[in-house]
Scaffold this active site. Structure first.
Site, PDB file in Angstrom:
ATOM      1  N   SER A 169       0.556  -1.318   0.078  1.00  0.00           N
ATOM      2  CA  SER A 169      -0.037   0.031  -0.072  1.00  0.00           C
ATOM      3  C   SER A 169       0.945   1.329  -0.007  1.00  0.00           C
ATOM      4  O   SER A 169       0.497   2.340  -0.542  1.00  0.00           O
ATOM      5  CB  SER A 169      -1.045   0.041   1.097  1.00  0.00           C
ATOM      6  OG  SER A 169      -0.118  -0.172   2.449  1.00  0.00           O
TER       7      SER A 169
ATOM      8  N   ASP B  32      -5.219   7.053   9.867  1.00  0.00           N
ATOM      9  CA  ASP B  32      -4.935   5.815  10.245  1.00  0.00           C
ATOM     10  C   ASP B  32      -3.622   5.612  10.863  1.00  0.00           C
ATOM     11  O   ASP B  32      -3.060   4.726  11.916  1.00  0.00           O
ATOM     12  CB  ASP B  32      -4.949   4.616   9.364  1.00  0.00           C
ATOM     13  CG  ASP B  32      -3.853   4.766   8.184  1.00  0.00           C
ATOM     14  OD1 ASP B  32      -2.936   5.563   8.312  1.00  0.00           O
ATOM     15  OD2 ASP B  32      -4.237   4.339   6.850  1.00  0.00           O
TER      16      ASP B  32
ATOM     17  N   HIS C 214      -0.375   5.386   6.792  1.00  0.00           N
ATOM     18  CA  HIS C 214      -0.069   5.467   5.547  1.00  0.00           C
ATOM     19  C   HIS C 214       0.367   7.221   5.132  1.00  0.00           C
ATOM     20  O   HIS C 214      -0.513   8.128   5.752  1.00  0.00           O
ATOM     21  CB  HIS C 214      -1.126   5.141   4.488  1.00  0.00           C
ATOM     22  CG  HIS C 214      -1.446   3.700   4.570  1.00  0.00           C
ATOM     23  ND1 HIS C 214      -2.289   3.085   5.538  1.00  0.00           N
ATOM     24  CD2 HIS C 214      -0.988   2.879   3.832  1.00  0.00           C
ATOM     25  CE1 HIS C 214      -2.289   1.923   5.317  1.00  0.00           C
ATOM     26  NE2 HIS C 214      -1.624   1.466   4.378  1.00  0.00           N
TER      27      HIS C 214
END
Length: 246
Positions: free
Chosen positions: A56, A204, A207
């Site tokens: 990711s 979060d 990221h």
């Protein structure tokens, strides 16, 4: 205070794993669609290929893919007039096992520089270091077998100590050990200057934001430029480049 920090690390780990496996609205591509995002027909026969192979972080989770570090690297390449085409082969939630399984297909295209950014999801799941290390080694071997001239850059990662301090220490040491034994390039820590800084990460806490991705771009460029830049200078200075792109 120590208990609070431990709980925070644990929560971050859970969020990272969960976010990596969720379907992101801005990134709903299947693995096949990700690999087909840049077709061979889009690459000039004169272009060399830089392939970013990761999870990711490479896929720019939560952002427009244009804000991710692979695309920003392409912008730098273009600004310097270098004949390289960047391919983003990042897949959210990817582990080293998953990466190993799909690598053969990816290597059907010519690759001049291979940037391997995998392992973080293994670490946060507590997968044995030996298993992760073996998977990374197999991927390095596959790239070399396909084309011995391909330059390999290994992106180093670190994890919080929720799996134990010894595990986290061994995980961190795994990347330089692999780079040394395989004579590959190494980005010491991909998220240097970004990890743990709230304003540079999404909600979060894991990221990178668009600004965080700019810093990651610089971390990658520090190593990549030693391969792609001519030995003796260029008409565009590093200072001019940074001012133009930032």
């Amino acid at each position: 205070m120590l208990k609070v920090l431990k709980f925070r690390y644990f929560l971050i780990a859970l969020l990272f794993i969960g976010c990596g496996e969720k379907t992101e609205k801005k990134q709903t591509k299947t693995p096949t669609e990700v690999e087909n995002a840049v077709k061979k027909d889009d690459i000039s026969t004169d272009d060399k290929v830089i392939l970013f192979y990761g999870n990711s972080l490479t896929a720019a989770y939560g952002l427009d893919v244009k804000e991710g570090f692979p695309n920003r690297i392409q912008q730098r390449i273009d600004s310097l007039g270098l004949d390289y085409k960047v391919i983003n082969s990042g897949l959210s939630g990817e582990t080293t096992s998953g990466g190993l399984n799909r690598l053969d297909w990816v290597l059907n295209q010519p690759v001049d520089i291979f940037v391997l950014e995998l392992g973080a999801n293994d670490g946060l799941r507590g997968i044995p270091i030996s298993e992760t290390m073996n998977n990374l080694q197999e991927m390095i071997d596959m790239v070399k077998d396909k084309n011995p001239d391909t330059k390999i850059i290994l992106a180093g990662m670190q994890i919080p100590p929720n799996m134990g301090a010894d595990y986290a220490s061994q995980f961190k040491a795994m990347y330089p050990a692999l780079a040394q034994s395989n004579n590959t390039y190494l980005i010491p820590f991909l998220l240097e200057g970004v990890a743990g800084i709230p304003e540079l990460n999404l909600e979060d806490g894991i990221h990178p934001t668009a600004e965080g991705q700019r810093i990651v771009t610089n971390n990658v460029w520090e190593i990549l430029k030693t391969i792609v830049l001519p030995v003796r200078g260029t008409e565009v200075t590093e200072k001019d480049l940074v001012e133009e792109l930032n």
